[in-house]
Design a protein around this motif. Structure first.
Motif, mmCIF file in Angstrom:
data_model
loop_
_atom_site.group_PDB
_atom_site.id
_atom_site.type_symbol
_atom_site.label_atom_id
_atom_site.label_comp_id
_atom_site.label_asym_id
_atom_site.label_seq_id
_atom_site.Cartn_x
_atom_site.Cartn_y
_atom_site.Cartn_z
ATOM 1 N N ASP A 41 -3.336 12.259 -0.642
ATOM 2 C CA ASP A 41 -1.912 12.419 -0.911
ATOM 3 C C ASP A 41 -1.590 13.903 -1.083
ATOM 4 O OD1 ASP A 41 0.508 10.468 -2.097
ATOM 5 O OD2 ASP A 41 0.583 12.532 -2.809
ATOM 6 N N ARG A 42 -0.531 14.354 -0.427
ATOM 7 C CA ARG A 42 -0.192 15.783 -0.447
ATOM 8 C C ARG A 42 0.107 16.286 -1.850
ATOM 9 N NH1 ARG A 42 4.345 19.020 -0.145
ATOM 10 N NH2 ARG A 42 5.717 17.203 -0.325
ATOM 11 N N LEU A 43 0.739 15.445 -2.676
ATOM 12 C CA LEU A 43 1.127 15.873 -4.018
ATOM 13 C C LEU A 43 0.046 15.606 -5.060
ATOM 14 C CD1 LEU A 43 4.848 14.682 -4.035
ATOM 15 C CD2 LEU A 43 3.968 16.969 -3.572
ATOM 16 N N PHE A 44 -0.753 14.559 -4.846
ATOM 17 C CA PHE A 44 -1.820 14.184 -5.782
ATOM 18 C C PHE A 44 -3.102 13.967 -4.981
ATOM 19 C CE2 PHE A 44 2.131 12.723 -7.775
ATOM 20 C CZ PHE A 44 2.046 13.328 -9.020
ATOM 21 N N GLY A 156 4.348 -0.923 -31.701
ATOM 22 C CA GLY A 156 3.279 -1.335 -30.801
ATOM 23 C C GLY A 156 3.111 -0.407 -29.626
ATOM 24 N N LEU A 157 3.028 -0.989 -28.421
ATOM 25 C CA LEU A 157 2.740 -0.216 -27.214
ATOM 26 C C LEU A 157 3.547 -0.750 -26.033
ATOM 27 C CD1 LEU A 157 -1.176 -0.082 -27.392
ATOM 28 C CD2 LEU A 157 0.366 1.861 -27.775
ATOM 29 N N ALA A 158 3.774 0.123 -25.081
ATOM 30 C CA ALA A 158 4.284 -0.245 -23.769
ATOM 31 C C ALA A 158 3.581 0.652 -22.757
ATOM 32 C CB ALA A 158 5.799 -0.081 -23.696
ATOM 33 N N MET A 159 3.811 0.418 -21.486
ATOM 34 C CA MET A 159 3.184 1.229 -20.437
ATOM 35 C C MET A 159 4.225 2.016 -19.668
ATOM 36 S SD MET A 159 0.223 -0.919 -18.492
ATOM 37 C CE MET A 159 -1.102 -1.749 -19.354
ATOM 38 N N ALA A 160 3.844 3.237 -19.267
ATOM 39 C CA ALA A 160 4.647 4.053 -18.351
ATOM 40 C C ALA A 160 3.654 4.785 -17.456
ATOM 41 C CB ALA A 160 5.534 5.027 -19.112
ATOM 42 N N ASN A 161 3.366 4.215 -16.297
ATOM 43 C CA ASN A 161 2.246 4.676 -15.473
ATOM 44 C C ASN A 161 2.650 5.528 -14.278
ATOM 45 O OD1 ASN A 161 0.454 3.263 -17.119
ATOM 46 N ND2 ASN A 161 0.614 1.406 -15.895
ATOM 47 N N GLN A 162 3.927 5.788 -14.089
ATOM 48 C CA GLN A 162 4.378 6.565 -12.938
ATOM 49 C C GLN A 162 4.275 8.055 -13.259
ATOM 50 O OE1 GLN A 162 8.662 6.773 -11.395
ATOM 51 N NE2 GLN A 162 7.850 5.051 -10.219
ATOM 52 N N ALA A 163 3.735 8.898 -12.370
ATOM 53 C CA ALA A 163 3.312 8.543 -11.035
ATOM 54 C C ALA A 163 1.805 8.288 -10.957
ATOM 55 C CB ALA A 163 3.669 9.703 -10.096
ATOM 56 N N ASP A 164 1.045 8.870 -11.857
ATOM 57 C CA ASP A 164 -0.410 8.856 -11.681
ATOM 58 C C ASP A 164 -1.132 8.520 -12.980
ATOM 59 O OD1 ASP A 164 0.143 11.187 -13.095
ATOM 60 O OD2 ASP A 164 -1.625 12.182 -12.300
ATOM 61 N N ALA A 165 -0.588 7.577 -13.759
ATOM 62 C CA ALA A 165 -1.139 7.369 -15.097
ATOM 63 C C ALA A 165 -1.712 5.982 -15.335
ATOM 64 C CB ALA A 165 -0.081 7.670 -16.149
ATOM 65 N N PRO A 338 6.447 3.299 -1.712
ATOM 66 C CA PRO A 338 6.196 4.472 -0.861
ATOM 67 C C PRO A 338 4.738 4.524 -0.423
ATOM 68 C CG PRO A 338 6.250 5.115 -3.170
ATOM 69 C CD PRO A 338 6.613 3.658 -3.131
ATOM 70 N N ALA A 339 4.520 4.858 0.821
ATOM 71 C CA ALA A 339 3.150 4.980 1.320
ATOM 72 C C ALA A 339 2.470 6.222 0.773
ATOM 73 C CB ALA A 339 3.139 4.998 2.849
ATOM 74 N N SER A 340 3.258 7.217 0.421
ATOM 75 C CA SER A 340 2.726 8.425 -0.220
ATOM 76 C C SER A 340 3.782 8.912 -1.196
ATOM 77 C CB SER A 340 2.401 9.511 0.803
ATOM 78 O OG SER A 340 3.592 10.140 1.257
ATOM 79 N N TRP A 341 3.376 9.816 -2.100
ATOM 80 C CA TRP A 341 4.342 10.308 -3.078
ATOM 81 C C TRP A 341 5.357 11.267 -2.457
ATOM 82 C CZ3 TRP A 341 5.781 7.872 -7.061
ATOM 83 C CH2 TRP A 341 4.886 7.025 -7.730
ATOM 84 N N SER A 342 5.114 11.753 -1.263
ATOM 85 C CA SER A 342 6.133 12.544 -0.565
ATOM 86 C C SER A 342 7.289 11.668 -0.093
ATOM 87 C CB SER A 342 5.509 13.267 0.637
ATOM 88 O OG SER A 342 4.579 14.230 0.219
ATOM 89 N N ASP A 343 7.064 10.342 -0.054
ATOM 90 C CA ASP A 343 8.120 9.398 0.313
ATOM 91 C C ASP A 343 8.942 8.962 -0.891
ATOM 92 O OD1 ASP A 343 7.287 9.218 3.101
ATOM 93 O OD2 ASP A 343 5.561 8.075 2.377
ATOM 94 N N LEU A 344 8.783 9.654 -2.013
ATOM 95 C CA LEU A 344 9.474 9.307 -3.247
ATOM 96 C C LEU A 344 10.989 9.241 -3.083
ATOM 97 C CD1 LEU A 344 9.472 8.905 -6.357
ATOM 98 C CD2 LEU A 344 9.396 11.404 -6.581
ATOM 99 N N TRP A 345 11.543 10.054 -2.187
ATOM 100 C CA TRP A 345 12.992 10.074 -1.996
ATOM 101 C C TRP A 345 13.527 8.697 -1.597
ATOM 102 C CZ3 TRP A 345 16.167 9.086 2.216
ATOM 103 C CH2 TRP A 345 15.510 8.820 3.417
ATOM 104 N N LEU A 346 12.689 7.900 -0.895
ATOM 105 C CA LEU A 346 13.112 6.563 -0.509
ATOM 106 C C LEU A 346 13.345 5.681 -1.731
ATOM 107 C CD1 LEU A 346 10.639 6.007 2.467
ATOM 108 C CD2 LEU A 346 13.143 6.045 2.653
ATOM 109 N N LYS A 392 8.119 19.752 -3.619
ATOM 110 C CA LYS A 392 7.059 20.651 -4.056
ATOM 111 C C LYS A 392 6.112 19.926 -5.002
ATOM 112 C CE LYS A 392 9.738 24.931 -3.600
ATOM 113 N NZ LYS A 392 10.278 26.131 -4.294
ATOM 114 N N ALA A 393 4.893 20.422 -5.077
ATOM 115 C CA ALA A 393 3.891 19.838 -5.955
ATOM 116 C C ALA A 393 4.360 19.907 -7.403
ATOM 117 C CB ALA A 393 2.560 20.556 -5.792
ATOM 118 N N PRO A 394 3.855 19.021 -8.253
ATOM 119 C CA PRO A 394 4.272 19.063 -9.663
ATOM 120 C C PRO A 394 3.876 20.366 -10.326
ATOM 121 C CG PRO A 394 2.405 17.577 -9.356
ATOM 122 C CD PRO A 394 2.886 17.945 -7.992
#
Length: 494
Positions: A41-44, A156-165, A338-346, A392-394
């Motif tokens: 992945d270009r960004l990750f 307690g807890l919840a999850m927030a896994n976007q983008a790479d967590a 998205p097939a890649s994180w560069s497709d995030l705009w979709l 651009k990359a993070p």
């Protein structure tokens, strides 16, 4: 994901804390050094792993009754190998591994960067069905140490896994291109309620604890996994076509939050009128007592900060449009990933589009005025974050910083330009065909360009090249008078 408009400074990942809390798996000697891999992945670049395709995850978590202590966990992955493998790389970066088995046999394992590298007793040929079972801890850490993974709530807890967590919570192939089915089991002490993606399939009570089991009926990307554990109430209502709608709220805030939740069935009906039938087996909102700084489209159970609904400064129409933003993601980003994180705009461009369209139709907030304002800022957004389809990359230590204005209103602006270019009727048919053709799958920017050309009967490659990849914002069709303000030039020495 939508950033909450609070006046807050983005958290910075602390290098020292990351080093101290990095994956602490037991090292087992292997024939050669383990190495982190990625799907390119270009960004990750180190996210995801080649060589296999995950069919399903079975996740079991045991909550100890404190959100500052590790959960005991077992992750079972069923997958097909797509190439011969003498080692299997999993993404996993925060927990202690007790043991690993491959097809029921003990396997050696080692850490490499943010990978857990598993070495089975015998190499696996291409086309093999394999089952990997990892016994591990799943460790909540302070929100100041990193963005994502387990999020501590007041109860307690919840999850927030976007983008790479997601791989901070469980071993996985942590890239949206590899969607899979999920079964999630959560055991928690009496007094807690646990909810996860999909539909409940069982509740088992034992001495002092309860185990809840949930299962998805559609494939899901790892970044969309959700588990809520808290002193919560689950509210049930019916959506269109008998769709089960369930919301999770802190019990003590139920009365204040329920009027907002009553709006969801009509919002689903509104989205269905635009793009077709809701794509999953259930929907609902998880209103967390947490300070995340964002809302998140976790599949079938979107995560919201409770404060969004209780802060009087937010206008009613604005809150409702944000609810629709995350709802729209169930089609755009979840069902069609998205097939890649560069497709995030979709993902974000479409969610922002329907957020703005809802505000226009329900509250009289002009879409054209919003797009004109976005056009004025577009060149600055492109300079700061890159064009919509080539972000651009993070920023270092801020992996969620890929969520910049260029992929929100900047991307919605490109959709507005497309509607201007091909006409409203063709654009609306395109939207319906897009989510239908790629339902339960992944898609690329090139796929969207090809479908838009097909639906309009025109070659739109040049149009999209300018709008999605250009350094400067192209002229807006139908609005030649619109101007974009260029970023200020840097002075010498800056």
């Amino acid at each position: 994901m939508l950033l909450t408009p609070h006046a807050r400074t983005p958290r910075r990942l602390k290098a020292a804390a990351l080093l101290a809390s990095a994956v602490s798996v037991c090292l087992v000697a292997a024939s050669a050094p383990a190495a982190p891999l990625g799907v390119g992945d270009r960004l990750f670049p180190h996210l995801g792993n080649p060589g296999y395709d995950v069919a399903s995850y079975d996740l079991s978590f045991t909550y100890p009754g404190s959100n500052s202590e590790p959960l005991q966990a077992v992750t079972t992955i069923d997958a097909w190998t797509t190439t011969p493998l003498d080692r299997i790389n999993l993404d996993f970066a925060h927990g202690e591994v007790e043991s690993v088995e491959v097809d029921g046999e003990p396997a050696s394992f080692a850490d490499a960067g943010e990978d857990l590298v598993v070495t089975p007793e015998e190499a696996l040929p291409s086309g093999s069905w394999m089952r990997i079972t990892v016994k591990h801890t799943s460790d909540p850490v302070s929100a100041e140490d990193r963005d994502g993974g387990w999020v501590r709530t007041t109860d307690g807890l919840a999850m927030a896994n976007q983008a790479d967590a997601a791989h901070l919570v469980f071993p996985c192939n942590d890239h949206p291109s590899d969607k899979a089915m999920f079964t999630i089991r959560i055991t928690a002490p009496d007094g807690y309620t646990a909810v996860a993606n999909g539909l409940p399939t069982g509740v088992d009570r034992a001495a002092g604890a309860t185990t809840w089991t949930y299962r998805t009926q559609h494939p899901m990307a790892t970044e969309l996994a959700q588990v809520s554990i808290g002193r919560s109430t689950v509210l049930h209502r019916e959506g269109p076509h008998g769709l089960p709608v369930r919301d999770v709220v802190p019990t003590k805030h139920r009365k204040a939050l329920e009027p907002w939740l009553e709006k969801t069935p009509d919002q689903i009906s509104w989205m269905e009128s635009k793009v077709g039938r809701y794509p999953f087996e259930t929907y609902g909102l998880l209103m967390a007592d947490a300070d995340t700084g964002f809302e998140l489209e976790t599949q079938t159970l979107s995560l919201f900060e409770r404060e969004l609904f209780t802060e009087p400064a937010y206008p009613k129409w604005y809150v409702e449009s944000i609810m629709v933003h995350e709802l729209a993601h169930q089609w755009f980003g979840d069902s069609v990933a998205p097939a890649s994180w560069s497709d995030l705009w979709l993902n974000e461009g479409h969610a922002t589009w329907y957020e703005a369209l809802y505000a226009e139709e329900k509250a009289g907030k002009s879409m054209e005025a919003r797009m004109k304002a976005a056009y004025g800022a577009s060149d600055r957004w492109r300079a700061a974050g890159g064009p919509p389809a080539a972000p651009k990359a993070p920023d270092p230590g801020q992996k969620i910083s890929i969520f910049r204005p260029n992929v929100y209103d900047g991307a919605a602006l490109a959709l507005y330009a497309l509607r201007q270019e091909i006409g409203r009727e063709t654009f609306e048919r395109l939207e319906r065909v897009w989510v239908s053709r790629h339902e339960d799958g992944t898609a690329t920017t090139a796929d969207f360009v090809a479908l838009a050309s097909e639906m309009s009967g025109r070659d739109l490659d040049g149009f999209f090249q300018d709008w999605l990849y250009g350094e400067k914002t192209p002229p807006m069709p139908g609005h030649p008078d619109w101007k974009s303000v260029a970023p200020a030039a840097k002075r010498h020495g800056e």
